[in-house]
Design an enzyme around this catalytic site. Structure first.
Site, PDB file in Angstrom:
ATOM      1  N   HIS A   1       0.851  -1.189   0.000  1.00  0.00           N
ATOM      2  CA  HIS A   1       0.000   0.000   0.000  1.00  0.00           C
ATOM      3  C   HIS A   1       0.885   1.236   0.000  1.00  0.00           C
ATOM      4  O   HIS A   1       1.873   1.308   0.709  1.00  0.00           O
ATOM      5  CB  HIS A   1      -0.891   0.028   1.253  1.00  0.00           C
ATOM      6  CG  HIS A   1      -1.729   1.254   1.337  1.00  0.00           C
ATOM      7  ND1 HIS A   1      -2.888   1.392   0.615  1.00  0.00           N
ATOM      8  CD2 HIS A   1      -1.562   2.419   1.996  1.00  0.00           C
ATOM      9  CE1 HIS A   1      -3.408   2.587   0.844  1.00  0.00           C
ATOM     10  NE2 HIS A   1      -2.615   3.234   1.692  1.00  0.00           N
TER      11      HIS A   1
ATOM     12  N   LYS B   1      -8.545  -0.675   6.425  1.00  0.00           N
ATOM     13  CA  LYS B   1      -8.846  -1.151   5.065  1.00  0.00           C
ATOM     14  C   LYS B   1      -7.890  -2.264   4.646  1.00  0.00           C
ATOM     15  O   LYS B   1      -8.293  -3.253   4.035  1.00  0.00           O
ATOM     16  CB  LYS B   1      -8.769   0.022   4.079  1.00  0.00           C
ATOM     17  CG  LYS B   1      -9.960   0.967   4.215  1.00  0.00           C
ATOM     18  CD  LYS B   1      -9.832   2.186   3.319  1.00  0.00           C
ATOM     19  CE  LYS B   1      -8.814   3.170   3.847  1.00  0.00           C
ATOM     20  NZ  LYS B   1      -8.821   4.480   3.210  1.00  0.00           N
TER      21      LYS B   1
HETATM   22  N1  URA Z   1      -5.236   7.509   3.109  1.00  0.00           N
HETATM   23  C1  URA Z   1      -6.278   6.916   3.739  1.00  0.00           C
HETATM   24  O1  URA Z   1      -6.775   5.894   3.282  1.00  0.00           O
HETATM   25  N2  URA Z   1      -6.763   7.492   4.843  1.00  0.00           N
HETATM   26  C2  URA Z   1      -6.254   8.610   5.360  1.00  0.00           C
HETATM   27  O2  URA Z   1      -6.749   9.059   6.380  1.00  0.00           O
HETATM   28  C3  URA Z   1      -5.183   9.223   4.700  1.00  0.00           C
HETATM   29  C4  URA Z   1      -4.684   8.628   3.576  1.00  0.00           C
END
Ligand code: URA
Ligand code: CA
Length: 439
Positions: A82, A187
């Site tokens: 990521h 996530k």
């Molecule tokens: N990316 C994300 O998914 N969430 C955040 O709060 C900042 C960057």
């Protein structure tokens, strides 16, 4: 429990219990905690922070607010990567196939671009036929067969983040490290991988403007992973200029194909960041026991063409026309009405580049979205001709713009120029890679 008491507790700089944090998240998602109370709570977090334990509890409460994907029936260690968002950052399209070509299992869910940052899904969709909406069973079948697939989020993943992020965006509460860490990690954890390599960007194009903030975020995310039994490594890399030269969807796919075809030399920033991410994905997957061994395997997959072949297999498996994925045909996807070279207004050394503005200029040409509903043009964008620290003369183009719709061309050119500082003196060297944070 009353929400107002929990807000006051955070205002008094006290740490909330796991039960209290679950109460906040669950009742916000269900609608019984209204936006104004959640906004007040998150603003208190912006000012007073959260402990590591609170952040981990928040992450888990958010993760369990929706579906949690189970990849346990896939072979091997499932590894994900990521990036916290960048400009000209095409690493997934290079690293995912390279690691798969070395025997890795890369079951990846990616996002779309918004604002100045690009998204892997939009890049993939610039290839005719590619379907990023695969049903879960088909996604797993592709990963089991070829070792890699990249799709959009399926199902109802982390509704708490969707609702919290929308509120943070309009209440000035985006820039809190515990809120960012829990947003990203909830996530990633819900997407089911066993091991995650995080690329935390720092600089003018990134959320984290300083290396020390990036380190705090990186350590926090790695700790959260460890607390829930997932192995994470975070690397901190530079985003003070676009990572690759290409900024735009098909243009970035072309750069990935160039890299996988051996056309981009060692030492190039995109090449080196791809290797760094790949090496750590290999180590977390137990596919190599040292960095040297991991790098040698990845370079072998690159030089033998196995990585490019793996990308072609993935495109085919996802319904796309892989005949474009080679040096002979990739230019066809980047065909536009006009190429415009942008010349510097003065000679000198490029002493700073505001990466976010370069991304915004590409967006204005049609490569990105200002709102979720905007339609992007896959072929347009820009290709940088110069990098930070380079000397430029008046006859040297800074970039070539790839243009179809000229409605916002002048605005894009002005935005592009506003990203540069050109000075008499050569600027100090900046590293590409600042730190690697392990458990
Ligand atoms: N990316 C994300 O998914 N969430 C955040 O709060 C900042 C960057
Ligand atoms: Ca360190």
């Amino acid at each position: 429990m009353r929400m107002v008491d929990l807000i006051e507790k955070k205002v008094s700089k006290e740490a909330l219990t796991n039960e209290e944090i679950k109460f906040v998240v669950n009742n916000f998602v269900s609608g019984s905690v209204p936006d104004y109370q959640m906004s007040a709570f998150m603003m208190a977090v912006v000012f007073n922070g959260m402990t590591e334990q609170e952040t981990a509890d928040l992450t888990m409460a958010m993760m369990h607010s929706g579906d949690v994907i189970d990849l346990s029936d896939l072979r091997g260690i499932k590894v994900d990567k990521h990036s916290t968002g960048g400009v000209g950052d095409t690493t997934t399209l290079v690293v995912a196939p390279l690691v798969a070509a070395c025997g890795g299992t890369v079951a990846k869910m990616s996002g779309r671009g918004l604002g100045h940052t690009g998204g892997t899904l939009d890049k993939l969709e610039s290839i005719p036929g590619v379907n990023i909406e695969q049903p879960m069973e088909k996604f797993k079948e592709i990963v089991n067969n070829i070792g890699v697939a990249v799709i959009g989020q399926t199902g109802n993943l982390v509704p708490a983040d969707k609702k919290m992020y929308a509120l943070r965006d309009v209440t000035g509460t985006v820039s809190s490290i515990p809120l960012i860490a829990s947003s990203i990690m909830s996530k990633k954890l819900a997407a089911g991988a066993d091991a995650i390599v995080l690329d935390v960007k720092t600089g003018s194009g990134a959320f984290m403007q300083t290396v020390s903030d990036a380190q705090i975020l990186a350590h926090l995310m790695v700790q959260i992973g460890a607390l829930v039994g997932r192995h994470c490594v975070a690397v901190i890399t530079d985003m003070n200029q676009p990572l690759g030269l290409a900024v735009g969807n098909a243009l970035e796919v072309r750069e990935a194909v160039e890299l996988l075809s051996g056309k981009i030399a060692k030492g190039d920033p995109l090449y080196e960041v791809c290797m760094l991410l790949g090496v750590n994905m290999m180590l977390l997957s137990n596919l190599a026991s040292t960095e040297e061994e991991a790098r040698a395997k990845l370079e072998n997959a690159l030089n033998s063409g196995a990585g490019l072949k793996k990308l072609q297999q993935m495109i085919t498996a996802q319904g796309g026309d892989a005949s474009y994925i080679c040096m002979d045909r990739i230019d066809e996807l980047c065909s536009v009405k006009r190429h415009i070279d942008i010349m510097p207004k003065q000679a000198g050394y490029i002493s700073s580049i505001h990466a976010e503005r370069i991304g915004t200029a590409a967006q204005m040409l049609g490569a990105g979205r200002a709102t979720k509903e905007d339609v992007i043009d896959p072929a347009v964008g820009l290709v940088m001709k110069k990098r930070l620290g380079d000397r430029v003369e008046l006859t040297d183009a800074l970039c070539t713009m790839y243009v179809n719709d000229e409605a916002r061309l002048q605005e894009a050119i002005d935005m592009f120029y506003s990203a540069f500082t050109i000075s008499e003196d050569k600027p100090e060297y900046r590293p590409m890679i600042y730190d690697i944070v392990r458990e």
